[in-house]
Design an enzyme around this catalytic site. Sequence first.
Site, PDB file in Angstrom:
ATOM      1  N   GLY A  47       0.859  -1.192   0.000  1.00 34.51           N
ATOM      2  CA  GLY A  47       0.000   0.000   0.000  1.00 34.51           C
ATOM      3  C   GLY A  47       0.890   1.236   0.000  1.00 34.51           C
ATOM      4  O   GLY A  47       0.684   2.173   0.785  1.00 34.51           O
ATOM      5  N   LEU A 138      -2.673  -1.127   3.492  1.00 31.87           N
ATOM      6  CA  LEU A 138      -3.713  -1.236   2.462  1.00 31.87           C
ATOM      7  C   LEU A 138      -5.007  -0.589   2.937  1.00 31.87           C
ATOM      8  O   LEU A 138      -5.384  -0.720   4.099  1.00 31.87           O
ATOM      9  CB  LEU A 138      -4.025  -2.703   2.162  1.00 31.87           C
ATOM     10  CG  LEU A 138      -3.002  -3.526   1.403  1.00 31.87           C
ATOM     11  CD1 LEU A 138      -3.605  -4.895   1.090  1.00 31.87           C
ATOM     12  CD2 LEU A 138      -2.567  -2.833   0.133  1.00 31.87           C
ATOM     13  N   TYR A 234     -17.645   4.588  12.811  1.00 32.87           N
ATOM     14  CA  TYR A 234     -16.280   4.083  12.639  1.00 32.87           C
ATOM     15  C   TYR A 234     -15.949   2.950  13.615  1.00 32.87           C
ATOM     16  O   TYR A 234     -16.103   1.785  13.290  1.00 32.87           O
ATOM     17  CB  TYR A 234     -15.228   5.226  12.690  1.00 32.87           C
ATOM     18  CG  TYR A 234     -13.943   4.723  12.073  1.00 32.87           C
ATOM     19  CD1 TYR A 234     -13.651   4.946  10.732  1.00 32.87           C
ATOM     20  CD2 TYR A 234     -13.056   3.935  12.812  1.00 32.87           C
ATOM     21  CE1 TYR A 234     -12.508   4.408  10.147  1.00 32.87           C
ATOM     22  CE2 TYR A 234     -11.921   3.392  12.239  1.00 32.87           C
ATOM     23  CZ  TYR A 234     -11.650   3.633  10.918  1.00 32.87           C
ATOM     24  OH  TYR A 234     -10.539   3.082  10.339  1.00 32.87           O
ATOM     25  N   LYS A 243     -10.906  -3.362  12.300  1.00 30.57           N
ATOM     26  CA  LYS A 243      -9.733  -2.840  13.021  1.00 30.57           C
ATOM     27  C   LYS A 243      -9.478  -3.648  14.297  1.00 30.57           C
ATOM     28  O   LYS A 243      -8.332  -3.893  14.658  1.00 30.57           O
ATOM     29  CB  LYS A 243      -9.897  -1.346  13.325  1.00 30.57           C
ATOM     30  CG  LYS A 243      -9.860  -0.447  12.082  1.00 30.57           C
ATOM     31  CD  LYS A 243      -8.563  -0.613  11.286  1.00 30.57           C
ATOM     32  CE  LYS A 243      -8.420   0.394  10.161  1.00 30.57           C
ATOM     33  NZ  LYS A 243      -7.293   0.047   9.243  1.00 30.57           N
ATOM     34  N   THR A 274      -7.368  11.509   3.185  1.00 33.16           N
ATOM     35  CA  THR A 274      -6.782  10.628   2.173  1.00 33.16           C
ATOM     36  C   THR A 274      -7.946  10.178   1.285  1.00 33.16           C
ATOM     37  O   THR A 274      -9.106  10.457   1.573  1.00 33.16           O
ATOM     38  CB  THR A 274      -6.111   9.368   2.776  1.00 33.16           C
ATOM     39  OG1 THR A 274      -7.122   8.556   3.376  1.00 33.16           O
ATOM     40  CG2 THR A 274      -5.046   9.708   3.799  1.00 33.16           C
TER      41      THR A 274
HETATM   42  P1  NAD Z   1      -4.861   5.333   0.886  1.00 30.04           P
HETATM   43  O1  NAD Z   1      -6.116   5.127   0.134  1.00 30.04           O
HETATM   44  O2  NAD Z   1      -4.159   6.637   0.746  1.00 30.04           O
HETATM   45  O3  NAD Z   1      -3.798   4.191   0.519  1.00 30.04           O
HETATM   46  C1  NAD Z   1      -4.161   2.892   0.218  1.00 30.04           C
HETATM   47  C2  NAD Z   1      -3.026   2.142  -0.448  1.00 30.04           C
HETATM   48  O4  NAD Z   1      -3.426   0.781  -0.666  1.00 30.04           O
HETATM   49  C3  NAD Z   1      -2.625   2.681  -1.835  1.00 30.04           C
HETATM   50  O5  NAD Z   1      -1.222   2.562  -1.970  1.00 30.04           O
HETATM   51  C4  NAD Z   1      -3.322   1.709  -2.795  1.00 30.04           C
HETATM   52  O6  NAD Z   1      -2.706   1.590  -4.065  1.00 30.04           O
HETATM   53  C5  NAD Z   1      -3.186   0.425  -2.005  1.00 30.04           C
HETATM   54  N1  NAD Z   1      -4.135  -0.622  -2.383  1.00 30.04           N
HETATM   55  C6  NAD Z   1      -5.487  -0.615  -2.266  1.00 30.04           C
HETATM   56  N2  NAD Z   1      -5.993  -1.810  -2.690  1.00 30.04           N
HETATM   57  C7  NAD Z   1      -4.936  -2.570  -3.054  1.00 30.04           C
HETATM   58  C8  NAD Z   1      -4.797  -3.890  -3.553  1.00 30.04           C
HETATM   59  N3  NAD Z   1      -5.842  -4.688  -3.754  1.00 30.04           N
HETATM   60  N4  NAD Z   1      -3.554  -4.331  -3.834  1.00 30.04           N
HETATM   61  C9  NAD Z   1      -2.465  -3.545  -3.655  1.00 30.04           C
HETATM   62  N5  NAD Z   1      -2.539  -2.300  -3.159  1.00 30.04           N
HETATM   63  C10 NAD Z   1      -3.754  -1.817  -2.871  1.00 30.04           C
HETATM   64  O7  NAD Z   1      -5.223   5.023   2.397  1.00 30.04           O
HETATM   65  P2  NAD Z   1      -4.656   5.503   3.802  1.00 30.04           P
HETATM   66  O8  NAD Z   1      -5.633   6.474   4.370  1.00 30.04           O
HETATM   67  O9  NAD Z   1      -3.214   5.845   3.750  1.00 30.04           O
HETATM   68  O10 NAD Z   1      -4.867   4.164   4.636  1.00 30.04           O
HETATM   69  C11 NAD Z   1      -3.846   3.243   4.930  1.00 30.04           C
HETATM   70  C12 NAD Z   1      -4.146   2.594   6.271  1.00 30.04           C
HETATM   71  O11 NAD Z   1      -4.144   3.606   7.286  1.00 30.04           O
HETATM   72  C13 NAD Z   1      -5.528   1.930   6.341  1.00 30.04           C
HETATM   73  O12 NAD Z   1      -5.437   0.754   7.101  1.00 30.04           O
HETATM   74  C14 NAD Z   1      -6.357   2.961   7.085  1.00 30.04           C
HETATM   75  O13 NAD Z   1      -7.466   2.400   7.745  1.00 30.04           O
HETATM   76  C15 NAD Z   1      -5.327   3.481   8.052  1.00 30.04           C
HETATM   77  N6  NAD Z   1      -5.658   4.783   8.678  1.00 30.04           N
HETATM   78  C16 NAD Z   1      -6.111   5.840   7.924  1.00 30.04           C
HETATM   79  C17 NAD Z   1      -6.457   7.028   8.566  1.00 30.04           C
HETATM   80  C18 NAD Z   1      -6.969   8.231   7.785  1.00 30.04           C
HETATM   81  O14 NAD Z   1      -7.535   9.134   8.391  1.00 30.04           O
HETATM   82  N7  NAD Z   1      -6.778   8.277   6.479  1.00 30.04           N
HETATM   83  C19 NAD Z   1      -6.285   7.170   9.955  1.00 30.04           C
HETATM   84  C20 NAD Z   1      -5.781   6.090  10.680  1.00 30.04           C
HETATM   85  C21 NAD Z   1      -5.472   4.895  10.024  1.00 30.04           C
HETATM   86 NA    NA Z   2      -1.303   4.079   2.139  1.00 28.32          NA
END
Ligand code: NAD
Ligand code: NA
Length: 395
Positions: A47, A138, A234, A243, A274
């Site tokens: 990811g 991811l 959430y 989660k 994001t």
């Molecule tokens: P994002 O959408 O920016 O990134 C997702 C990544 O996953 C990308 O690189 C995408 O290409 C990849 N991806 C998706 N499906 C795929 C697949 N089938 N195969 C390969 N790659 C794949 O998301 P993000 O917000 O950075 O989230 C990443 C993690 O952080 C998640 O677990 C999310 O729950 C967690 N998170 C996000 C937040 C927030 O506020 N955005 C807060 C806390 C935790």
């Molecule tokens: Na990411």
Amino acid sequence: MIIEPRTRGFICITSHPKGCERSVLNQINYIKSKGKIEGPKKVLVIGASTGFGLASRITSAFGSNASTIGVFFEKPPAEGKTASSGWYNTAAFETEAHKEGIYAKSINGDAFSNEVKQQTIDLIKKDLGQIDMVVYSLASPVRTHPTTGMRHKSTLKPIGGSYTNKTVDFHTGEVKEITIEPSAGDDIENTVTVMGGEDWEMWIDALKKENLLSSDFKTVAYSYIGPKLTEAVYRKGTIGKAKDHLEKTAFTITDSLKDINGKAYVSVNKALVTQSSSAIPVIPLYISLLYKVMKESGVHEGCIEQIHRLYSERLFINDTPLDSKGRIRIDDWEMRDDIQEKVAALWKEATTESLPTLGDLEGYNTEFFNLFGFKYDEVDYSLESEEVIDIPGLQ
Ligand code: NAD
Ligand code: NA
């Protein structure tokens, strides 16, 4: 071609290579300005192309000179059609890494599949031998299960009853009430299958079986908790069950790594704009108020600041501080009482008319378009831009 933002629903379907490059360079410059981290040396980021995963890749490479392999699922460009932003981000990242002699290669495909796991294993064997860290970042709405072939869809629903609250359409600024119907049928199971820890564990098992994990190996996956305000949709909703599962999986993985003194962590991160979080109802209103309050209090962070703090003040120090449930917390500033009290008070007052001054709607909107390489002052969007750009280390 001249590239302009085109939105469909809450997403942007075009992206700008120069703006994506700008975003990556800003993140690299931030990490360089912070000095060296005694961090990992050979890292797999699953990811790796956007959000927290991209920030982890940049922090590994430019903070501790690590070789990185990035796995992601992005749309390549074609004549007259832009790539998805993660493609351009990765092209910019690899170009900069290679300029400085830092190893960086990438695999574009479905990380949930056996094929992509095998391809990654082969690449690690060929180029790196063993790795000392896996970042699992991811965020996906669907997963085709590699053994059953079944396609599971994750949902963002409350559990047990419908949930009504305010939300904002951050494109128009309209604040209105929405009601989200509760989960039904296999919604919970499906969401856990997509966003829970099973695939993380499969990755680590597959790598360990091939003896590709070095001693003192670390892996980290990202989670979220958030405040009471968003709990129903959430943390106590379908995604929260996933989660919970992800967090439990950290212990299972750590158990499986005892012989190499390995450790699996979950880091609870801050709410940020994001592509994934923009899709969750209610969250954009929360984020626009949170940003306002955190910026005013001088504690605002983006993905890169968060991950820098994760590496330098949590993961790569002697005793990684953990909460009572064994998790790393870098959402500590978001969750501070004074911050949450202010957000809760603003929440009550927020209307279409008041949000532009109460909240940071403009900041939200700018950051949203920044995700796709738009709205950077340094980029001249009236100029022609080449849309077909290669990722130098793409396998
Ligand atoms: P994002 O959408 O920016 O990134 C997702 C990544 O996953 C990308 O690189 C995408 O290409 C990849 N991806 C998706 N499906 C795929 C697949 N089938 N195969 C390969 N790659 C794949 O998301 P993000 O917000 O950075 O989230 C990443 C993690 O952080 C998640 O677990 C999310 O729950 C967690 N998170 C996000 C937040 C927030 O506020 N955005 C807060 C806390 C935790
Ligand atoms: Na990411």
